[in-house]
Design a protein around this motif. Structure first.
Motif, PDB file in Angstrom:
ATOM      1  N   PRO A  41      96.965   2.923  18.121  1.00 41.15           N
ATOM      2  CA  PRO A  41      97.442   2.504  19.444  1.00 41.15           C
ATOM      3  C   PRO A  41      97.078   3.511  20.521  1.00 41.15           C
ATOM      4  O   PRO A  41      97.293   4.721  20.358  1.00 41.15           O
ATOM      5  CB  PRO A  41      98.958   2.419  19.251  1.00 41.15           C
ATOM      6  N   GLY A  42      96.486   3.029  21.595  1.00 40.84           N
ATOM      7  CA  GLY A  42      96.124   3.890  22.709  1.00 40.84           C
ATOM      8  C   GLY A  42      94.856   4.689  22.516  1.00 40.84           C
ATOM      9  O   GLY A  42      94.493   5.494  23.376  1.00 40.84           O
ATOM     10  N   LYS A  43      94.170   4.480  21.395  1.00 41.57           N
ATOM     11  CA  LYS A  43      92.951   5.227  21.123  1.00 41.57           C
ATOM     12  C   LYS A  43      91.760   4.296  20.979  1.00 41.57           C
ATOM     13  O   LYS A  43      91.926   3.099  20.743  1.00 41.57           O
ATOM     14  CB  LYS A  43      93.116   6.071  19.852  1.00 41.57           C
ATOM     15  N   GLU A  44      90.576   4.865  21.113  1.00 44.59           N
ATOM     16  CA  GLU A  44      89.374   4.070  20.943  1.00 44.59           C
ATOM     17  C   GLU A  44      89.120   3.811  19.461  1.00 44.59           C
ATOM     18  O   GLU A  44      89.566   4.557  18.596  1.00 44.59           O
ATOM     19  CB  GLU A  44      88.172   4.797  21.554  1.00 44.59           C
ATOM     20  N   ARG A  45      88.386   2.748  19.229  1.00 48.75           N
ATOM     21  CA  ARG A  45      87.994   2.445  17.856  1.00 48.75           C
ATOM     22  C   ARG A  45      86.975   3.489  17.410  1.00 48.75           C
ATOM     23  O   ARG A  45      86.002   3.759  18.115  1.00 48.75           O
ATOM     24  CB  ARG A  45      87.401   1.041  17.791  1.00 48.75           C
ATOM     25  N   GLU A  46      87.186   4.059  16.229  1.00 43.43           N
ATOM     26  CA  GLU A  46      86.297   5.108  15.745  1.00 43.43           C
ATOM     27  C   GLU A  46      85.719   4.766  14.381  1.00 43.43           C
ATOM     28  O   GLU A  46      86.378   4.133  13.553  1.00 43.43           O
ATOM     29  CB  GLU A  46      87.038   6.455  15.658  1.00 43.43           C
ATOM     30  N   ARG A  47      84.501   5.197  14.209  1.00 44.65           N
ATOM     31  CA  ARG A  47      83.794   4.996  12.939  1.00 44.65           C
ATOM     32  C   ARG A  47      84.375   5.943  11.905  1.00 44.65           C
ATOM     33  O   ARG A  47      84.441   7.150  12.132  1.00 44.65           O
ATOM     34  CB  ARG A  47      82.320   5.274  13.153  1.00 44.65           C
ATOM     35  N   VAL A  48      84.767   5.412  10.773  1.00 42.14           N
ATOM     36  CA  VAL A  48      85.358   6.201   9.699  1.00 42.14           C
ATOM     37  C   VAL A  48      84.325   6.495   8.618  1.00 42.14           C
ATOM     38  O   VAL A  48      84.114   7.648   8.237  1.00 42.14           O
ATOM     39  CB  VAL A  48      86.572   5.474   9.101  1.00 42.14           C
ATOM     40  N   ALA A  49      83.717   5.456   8.098  1.00 42.00           N
ATOM     41  CA  ALA A  49      82.737   5.614   7.029  1.00 42.00           C
ATOM     42  C   ALA A  49      81.854   4.377   7.003  1.00 42.00           C
ATOM     43  O   ALA A  49      82.342   3.266   7.210  1.00 42.00           O
ATOM     44  CB  ALA A  49      83.422   5.791   5.680  1.00 42.00           C
ATOM     45  N   THR A  50      80.568   4.596   6.762  1.00 37.81           N
ATOM     46  CA  THR A  50      79.639   3.481   6.627  1.00 37.81           C
ATOM     47  C   THR A  50      78.680   3.738   5.482  1.00 37.81           C
ATOM     48  O   THR A  50      78.498   4.887   5.044  1.00 37.81           O
ATOM     49  CB  THR A  50      78.821   3.250   7.916  1.00 37.81           C
ATOM     50  N   ILE A  51      78.080   2.659   5.011  1.00 40.41           N
ATOM     51  CA  ILE A  51      77.115   2.758   3.928  1.00 40.41           C
ATOM     52  C   ILE A  51      75.944   1.829   4.210  1.00 40.41           C
ATOM     53  O   ILE A  51      76.139   0.686   4.656  1.00 40.41           O
ATOM     54  CB  ILE A  51      77.770   2.440   2.566  1.00 40.41           C
ATOM     55  N   ASP A  52      74.749   2.337   3.995  1.00 37.35           N
ATOM     56  CA  ASP A  52      73.547   1.509   4.042  1.00 37.35           C
ATOM     57  C   ASP A  52      73.471   0.785   2.705  1.00 37.35           C
ATOM     58  O   ASP A  52      73.253   1.420   1.671  1.00 37.35           O
ATOM     59  CB  ASP A  52      72.326   2.392   4.277  1.00 37.35           C
ATOM     60  N   THR A  53      73.675  -0.506   2.699  1.00 37.05           N
ATOM     61  CA  THR A  53      73.801  -1.236   1.443  1.00 37.05           C
ATOM     62  C   THR A  53      72.484  -1.364   0.692  1.00 37.05           C
ATOM     63  O   THR A  53      72.475  -1.757  -0.470  1.00 37.05           O
ATOM     64  CB  THR A  53      74.381  -2.634   1.685  1.00 37.05           C
ATOM     65  N   VAL A  54      71.390  -1.022   1.344  1.00 39.37           N
ATOM     66  CA  VAL A  54      70.084  -1.062   0.675  1.00 39.37           C
ATOM     67  C   VAL A  54      69.720   0.331   0.165  1.00 39.37           C
ATOM     68  O   VAL A  54      69.451   0.524  -1.019  1.00 39.37           O
ATOM     69  CB  VAL A  54      68.997  -1.588   1.617  1.00 39.37           C
ATOM     70  N   GLY A  55      69.741   1.312   1.052  1.00 45.84           N
ATOM     71  CA  GLY A  55      69.362   2.676   0.673  1.00 45.84           C
ATOM     72  C   GLY A  55      70.472   3.492   0.053  1.00 45.84           C
ATOM     73  O   GLY A  55      70.212   4.461  -0.659  1.00 45.84           O
ATOM     74  N   GLY A  56      71.711   3.112   0.329  1.00 50.09           N
ATOM     75  CA  GLY A  56      72.840   3.811  -0.262  1.00 50.09           C
ATOM     76  C   GLY A  56      73.349   5.009   0.516  1.00 50.09           C
ATOM     77  O   GLY A  56      74.348   5.619   0.121  1.00 50.09           O
ATOM     78  N   SER A  57      72.706   5.365   1.628  1.00 51.18           N
ATOM     79  CA  SER A  57      73.177   6.531   2.371  1.00 51.18           C
ATOM     80  C   SER A  57      74.529   6.247   2.999  1.00 51.18           C
ATOM     81  O   SER A  57      74.830   5.115   3.378  1.00 51.18           O
ATOM     82  CB  SER A  57      72.172   6.923   3.447  1.00 51.18           C
ATOM     83  N   THR A  58      75.333   7.286   3.090  1.00 55.84           N
ATOM     84  CA  THR A  58      76.691   7.144   3.597  1.00 55.84           C
ATOM     85  C   THR A  58      76.940   8.085   4.773  1.00 55.84           C
ATOM     86  O   THR A  58      76.247   9.080   4.952  1.00 55.84           O
ATOM     87  CB  THR A  58      77.732   7.429   2.503  1.00 55.84           C
ATOM     88  N   TYR A  59      77.943   7.719   5.543  1.00 55.29           N
ATOM     89  CA  TYR A  59      78.405   8.540   6.660  1.00 55.29           C
ATOM     90  C   TYR A  59      79.921   8.621   6.580  1.00 55.29           C
ATOM     91  O   TYR A  59      80.584   7.626   6.263  1.00 55.29           O
ATOM     92  CB  TYR A  59      78.001   7.913   7.993  1.00 55.29           C
ATOM     93  N   GLY A  99      76.534  -4.667  10.324  1.00 53.07           N
ATOM     94  CA  GLY A  99      75.460  -4.777  11.293  1.00 53.07           C
ATOM     95  C   GLY A  99      74.125  -4.545  10.627  1.00 53.07           C
ATOM     96  O   GLY A  99      74.057  -4.236   9.438  1.00 53.07           O
ATOM     97  N   GLY A 100      73.062  -4.667  11.412  1.00 55.05           N
ATOM     98  CA  GLY A 100      71.734  -4.537  10.848  1.00 55.05           C
ATOM     99  C   GLY A 100      71.357  -3.121  10.473  1.00 55.05           C
ATOM    100  O   GLY A 100      70.518  -2.905   9.592  1.00 55.05           O
ATOM    101  N   TYR A 101      71.941  -2.116  11.143  1.00 53.47           N
ATOM    102  CA  TYR A 101      71.675  -0.731  10.802  1.00 53.47           C
ATOM    103  C   TYR A 101      72.885   0.102  11.180  1.00 53.47           C
ATOM    104  O   TYR A 101      73.717  -0.324  11.987  1.00 53.47           O
ATOM    105  CB  TYR A 101      70.409  -0.218  11.500  1.00 53.47           C
ATOM    106  N   CYS A 102      72.953   1.269  10.602  1.00 57.08           N
ATOM    107  CA  CYS A 102      74.137   2.107  10.784  1.00 57.08           C
ATOM    108  C   CYS A 102      74.027   2.982  12.029  1.00 57.08           C
ATOM    109  O   CYS A 102      72.965   3.521  12.330  1.00 57.08           O
ATOM    110  CB  CYS A 102      74.340   3.011   9.567  1.00 57.08           C
ATOM    111  N   GLY A 103      75.126   3.100  12.723  1.00 60.11           N
ATOM    112  CA  GLY A 103      75.219   3.958  13.886  1.00 60.11           C
ATOM    113  C   GLY A 103      76.673   4.196  14.217  1.00 60.11           C
ATOM    114  O   GLY A 103      77.564   3.599  13.607  1.00 60.11           O
ATOM    115  N   THR A 104      76.903   5.033  15.215  1.00 62.89           N
ATOM    116  CA  THR A 104      78.271   5.414  15.540  1.00 62.89           C
ATOM    117  C   THR A 104      78.990   4.389  16.417  1.00 62.89           C
ATOM    118  O   THR A 104      80.177   4.113  16.219  1.00 62.89           O
ATOM    119  CB  THR A 104      78.290   6.788  16.231  1.00 62.89           C
ATOM    120  N   ALA A 105      78.295   3.838  17.375  1.00 60.88           N
ATOM    121  CA  ALA A 105      78.946   2.978  18.352  1.00 60.88           C
ATOM    122  C   ALA A 105      79.386   1.644  17.750  1.00 60.88           C
ATOM    123  O   ALA A 105      78.626   0.983  17.038  1.00 60.88           O
ATOM    124  CB  ALA A 105      78.003   2.717  19.525  1.00 60.88           C
ATOM    125  N   ALA A 106      80.607   1.255  18.066  1.00 60.33           N
ATOM    126  CA  ALA A 106      81.133  -0.006  17.562  1.00 60.33           C
ATOM    127  C   ALA A 106      80.292  -1.200  18.031  1.00 60.33           C
ATOM    128  O   ALA A 106      80.185  -2.201  17.322  1.00 60.33           O
ATOM    129  CB  ALA A 106      82.577  -0.170  18.012  1.00 60.33           C
TER     130      ALA A 106
END
Length: 122
Positions: A41-59, A99-106
């Motif tokens: 509440p009161g905060k921006e949406r933030e990226r927690v963790a993502t995974i490239d489902t093809v290459g397997g790289s994570t953030y 999404g089509g590729y991983c990045g920080t912005a929602a």
């Protein structure tokens, strides 16, 4: 079109664990990157963790490194977020995103789940 269905949120005490699941369907190319955002509440949406489902790289966000683990089961079209050592500051609505590729912005993620609430009490 891509559909995302989340499950696994809930209420836990500090130090506890939860596992979130996100089942995806639809165009595979449109959901190459999958992961989790959260919004308190009161905060921006933030990226927690993502995974490239093809290459397997994570953030991972710095705030969750070493505590959260993102993984996938391609046979089930499912991405998981294992959350250990939960703290009150982890309390938020957690959203699965794709999404089509991983990045920080929602705004890079075209598809979103309905959200699942995680509440951590001290």
């Amino acid at each position: 079109q891509v559909q995302l269905v989340e499950s696994g949120g809930g209420s836990v005490q500090a130090g506890g664990s939860l596992r979130l699941s996100c089942v995806a369907s639809g165009n595979r190319y449109s959901r190459r990157c999958m992961g989790w955002f959260r919004q308190a509440p009161g905060k921006e949406r933030e990226r927690v963790a993502t995974i490239d489902t093809v290459g397997g790289s994570t953030y991972y966000a710095n705030s969750v490194k070493g505590r959260f683990t993102i993984s996938q089961d391609n046979a089930k079209n499912t991405v998981y977020l294992r959350m250990n050592s939960l703290a009150p500051e982890d309390t938020a609505m957690y959203y699965c995103a794709a999404g089509g590729y991983c990045g920080t912005a929602a705004r890079l993620y075209n598809y979103w789940g309905q959200g699942t609430q995680v509440t951590v009490s001290s």
